[in-house]
Scaffold this motif. Structure first.
Motif, mmCIF file in Angstrom:
data_model
loop_
_atom_site.group_PDB
_atom_site.id
_atom_site.type_symbol
_atom_site.label_atom_id
_atom_site.label_comp_id
_atom_site.label_asym_id
_atom_site.label_seq_id
_atom_site.Cartn_x
_atom_site.Cartn_y
_atom_site.Cartn_z
ATOM 1 N N SER A 54 0.837 -1.208 0.000
ATOM 2 C CA SER A 54 0.000 0.000 0.000
ATOM 3 C C SER A 54 0.873 1.259 0.000
ATOM 4 N N HIS A 55 2.013 1.191 0.685
ATOM 5 C CA HIS A 55 2.935 2.328 0.699
ATOM 6 C C HIS A 55 3.535 2.559 -0.689
ATOM 7 N N ASP A 56 3.905 1.450 -1.355
ATOM 8 C CA ASP A 56 4.510 1.571 -2.684
ATOM 9 C C ASP A 56 3.514 2.071 -3.722
ATOM 10 N N LEU A 57 2.226 1.776 -3.534
ATOM 11 C CA LEU A 57 1.213 2.216 -4.491
ATOM 12 C C LEU A 57 0.950 3.724 -4.412
ATOM 13 N N ARG A 58 1.228 4.295 -3.243
ATOM 14 C CA ARG A 58 0.910 5.719 -3.068
ATOM 15 C C ARG A 58 1.725 6.609 -4.015
ATOM 16 N N THR A 59 2.985 6.282 -4.231
ATOM 17 C CA THR A 59 3.844 7.132 -5.073
ATOM 18 C C THR A 59 3.379 7.189 -6.519
ATOM 19 N N PRO A 60 3.176 6.038 -7.188
ATOM 20 C CA PRO A 60 2.708 6.136 -8.584
ATOM 21 C C PRO A 60 1.324 6.761 -8.702
ATOM 22 N N LEU A 61 0.462 6.536 -7.742
ATOM 23 C CA LEU A 61 -0.870 7.140 -7.796
ATOM 24 C C LEU A 61 -0.781 8.663 -7.666
ATOM 25 N N THR A 62 0.123 9.120 -6.825
ATOM 26 C CA THR A 62 0.337 10.569 -6.701
ATOM 27 C C THR A 62 0.837 11.152 -8.016
ATOM 28 N N TYR A 103 -0.148 14.143 -13.272
ATOM 29 C CA TYR A 103 -0.263 14.218 -14.732
ATOM 30 C C TYR A 103 -1.698 14.523 -15.157
ATOM 31 N N LEU A 104 -2.679 14.034 -14.396
ATOM 32 C CA LEU A 104 -4.076 14.361 -14.703
ATOM 33 C C LEU A 104 -4.323 15.858 -14.529
ATOM 34 N N ASP A 105 -3.693 16.426 -13.503
ATOM 35 C CA ASP A 105 -3.815 17.887 -13.309
ATOM 36 C C ASP A 105 -3.280 18.634 -14.536
ATOM 37 N N LEU A 106 -2.159 18.173 -15.070
ATOM 38 C CA LEU A 106 -1.565 18.818 -16.245
ATOM 39 C C LEU A 106 -2.452 18.645 -17.476
ATOM 40 N N LEU A 107 -3.023 17.445 -17.635
ATOM 41 C CA LEU A 107 -3.888 17.185 -18.779
ATOM 42 C C LEU A 107 -5.136 18.060 -18.766
ATOM 43 N N GLU A 108 -5.671 18.286 -17.589
ATOM 44 C CA GLU A 108 -6.898 19.082 -17.475
ATOM 45 C C GLU A 108 -6.683 20.537 -17.870
ATOM 46 N N GLU A 109 -5.425 20.960 -17.887
ATOM 47 C CA GLU A 109 -5.126 22.335 -18.297
ATOM 48 C C GLU A 109 -5.003 22.462 -19.817
ATOM 49 N N GLU A 110 -4.944 21.330 -20.517
ATOM 50 C CA GLU A 110 -4.799 21.345 -21.970
ATOM 51 C C GLU A 110 -6.164 21.452 -22.648
ATOM 52 N N GLU A 111 -6.143 22.011 -23.855
ATOM 53 C CA GLU A 111 -7.357 22.063 -24.671
ATOM 54 C C GLU A 111 -7.629 20.677 -25.242
ATOM 55 N N MET A 112 -8.883 20.221 -25.164
ATOM 56 C CA MET A 112 -9.233 18.901 -25.671
ATOM 57 C C MET A 112 -10.722 18.839 -25.977
ATOM 58 N N LEU A 131 -11.508 11.819 -19.395
ATOM 59 C CA LEU A 131 -10.533 12.248 -18.399
ATOM 60 C C LEU A 131 -11.183 12.356 -17.014
ATOM 61 N N ALA A 132 -12.433 12.826 -17.006
ATOM 62 C CA ALA A 132 -13.148 12.933 -15.733
ATOM 63 C C ALA A 132 -13.367 11.556 -15.110
ATOM 64 N N VAL A 133 -13.661 10.570 -15.952
ATOM 65 C CA VAL A 133 -13.839 9.195 -15.456
ATOM 66 C C VAL A 133 -12.527 8.662 -14.895
ATOM 67 N N ILE A 134 -11.429 8.903 -15.621
ATOM 68 C CA ILE A 134 -10.110 8.453 -15.154
ATOM 69 C C ILE A 134 -9.766 9.127 -13.827
ATOM 70 N N ARG A 135 -10.055 10.424 -13.731
ATOM 71 C CA ARG A 135 -9.806 11.165 -12.497
ATOM 72 C C ARG A 135 -10.586 10.554 -11.331
ATOM 73 N N SER A 136 -11.873 10.277 -11.572
ATOM 74 C CA SER A 136 -12.718 9.723 -10.524
ATOM 75 C C SER A 136 -12.200 8.376 -10.037
ATOM 76 N N ARG A 137 -11.850 7.507 -10.996
ATOM 77 C CA ARG A 137 -11.371 6.170 -10.616
ATOM 78 C C ARG A 137 -10.003 6.248 -9.929
ATOM 79 N N THR A 138 -9.165 7.135 -10.397
ATOM 80 C CA THR A 138 -7.832 7.272 -9.804
ATOM 81 C C THR A 138 -7.926 7.783 -8.376
ATOM 82 N N GLU A 139 -8.789 8.771 -8.129
ATOM 83 C CA GLU A 139 -8.957 9.308 -6.784
ATOM 84 C C GLU A 139 -9.554 8.258 -5.850
ATOM 85 N N ALA A 140 -10.483 7.441 -6.384
ATOM 86 C CA ALA A 140 -11.054 6.365 -5.562
ATOM 87 C C ALA A 140 -9.968 5.360 -5.189
#
Length: 300
Positions: free
Chosen positions: A94-102, A107-116, A124-133
């Motif tokens: 669980s400790h090792d999973l925290r780093t890649p998830l962070t 990267y999701l924060d950076l993507l949300e700033e791009e035009e798409m 992207l919103a779905v990916i964000r939701s699942r990643t945060e969960a």
């Protein structure tokens, strides 16, 4: 004739006396085995049973029990070692999973700033939701693993439950207000003191309040009795007695909500048991009631 009868009576009296003494010795040995066996099962110790008598049959029985105790101690050690290794593995994973998830969230924060396109934004919103969960689940799994392995680290001291409960309710005032919940609180003026870990108790109250914020039907009654029992009660529409009985199970959730991991109440139960307390849930007439209590401080 009378002489022979007297001799016979004397011999019989001596035999009865010897038998009576033998029976008393065997009874004492049986009690020693009974108490010794119960004590060895209750306390984790490498010592074996010993007897004060020299009866070979009782010693044979004690040795047979000691053989089983040695095997039980061996199995206990293997179980505890395996349990410790499993806890450490879960903690490390669980400790090792925290780093890649962070990093993914970054990267999701950076993507949300791009035009798409709108479709890409929706994905992207779905990916964000699942990643945060996933991040929340990983964090709670990490915290759960820490709690399981921290029993020996609990610092028990005289704690005034009234104060901790008031502080916890105040900390959740905004969250409760946002959900339209105005808790009815009953706390006695008399100080309720127990030997507890202050931070662990605060976390228990926090988890119970968080559960009320998520699932309450709009009300919450919190009571601390003069006997030291803490009661959280609220309406819980759609809940069943079976679900109420499983609220403290690991990963069990009342609903498959994305924001629900099912570990908060499990963590509370672990902490309560580590402090020799009791916690239970009851569901009657659409109302969920959680009871919490800790052993009193015995005064000499």
């Amino acid at each position: 004739m009378e002489i022979w009868f007297g001799i016979f009576a004397g011999i019989m009296a001596a035999v009865f006396a010897v038998l009576f003494l033998k029976i008393r010795i065997l009874q004492k040995a049986a009690r020693e085995i009974e108490h010794g066996f119960a004590e060895k099962l209750k306390v984790d110790t490498n010592t074996l049973m010993e007897l004060s008598c020299n009866d070979r049959h009782m010693w044979s029985l004690a040795e047979a029990i000691n053989i089983q105790l040695r095997e039980l101690q061996k199995q206990r050690h293997q179980f505890r070692q395996g349990d410790l290794e499993l806890k450490n593995a879960v903690l490390n994973i669980s400790h090792d999973l925290r780093t890649p998830l962070t990093a993914v969230c970054g990267y999701l924060d950076l993507l949300e700033e791009e035009e798409m396109p709108k479709t890409a934004k929706r994905y992207l919103a779905v990916i964000r939701s699942r990643t945060e969960a996933m991040a929340r689940l990983t964090e709670e799994l990490f915290q759960y693993s820490v709690v399981l392995s921290s029993e020996d680290k609990l610092k028990k001291e005289p704690v005034v439950i009234n104060s901790i409960l008031e502080e916890s309710i105040a900390a959740y005032y905004v969250s409760l207000k946002e959900r339209g919940i105005a808790p009815k609180v009953q706390i006695p003026e008399q100080k309720i003191v127990r030997m507890l870990d202050r931070s662990a108790l605060s976390r228990i109250f926090s988890n119970l309040l968080q559960n009320a914020v998520k699932y309450s039907g709009g009300d919450l009654d919190i009571t601390l009795t003069e006997e030291g029992e803490i009661v959280f009660a609220n309406t819980a529409p759609g809940l069943t007695k079976v679900q109420a009985g499983r609220l403290f199970d690991r990963f069990y959730t009342v609903e498959t909500a994305e924001k629900s991991t099912g570990l908060g109440l499990s963590i509370s139960k672990v902490l309560v048991l580590q402090m020799d307390g009791n916690i239970s849930a009851e569901y009657e007439k659409s109302r969920l009631t959680i009871y919490l209590s800790f052993p009193s401080i015995i005064k000499n």
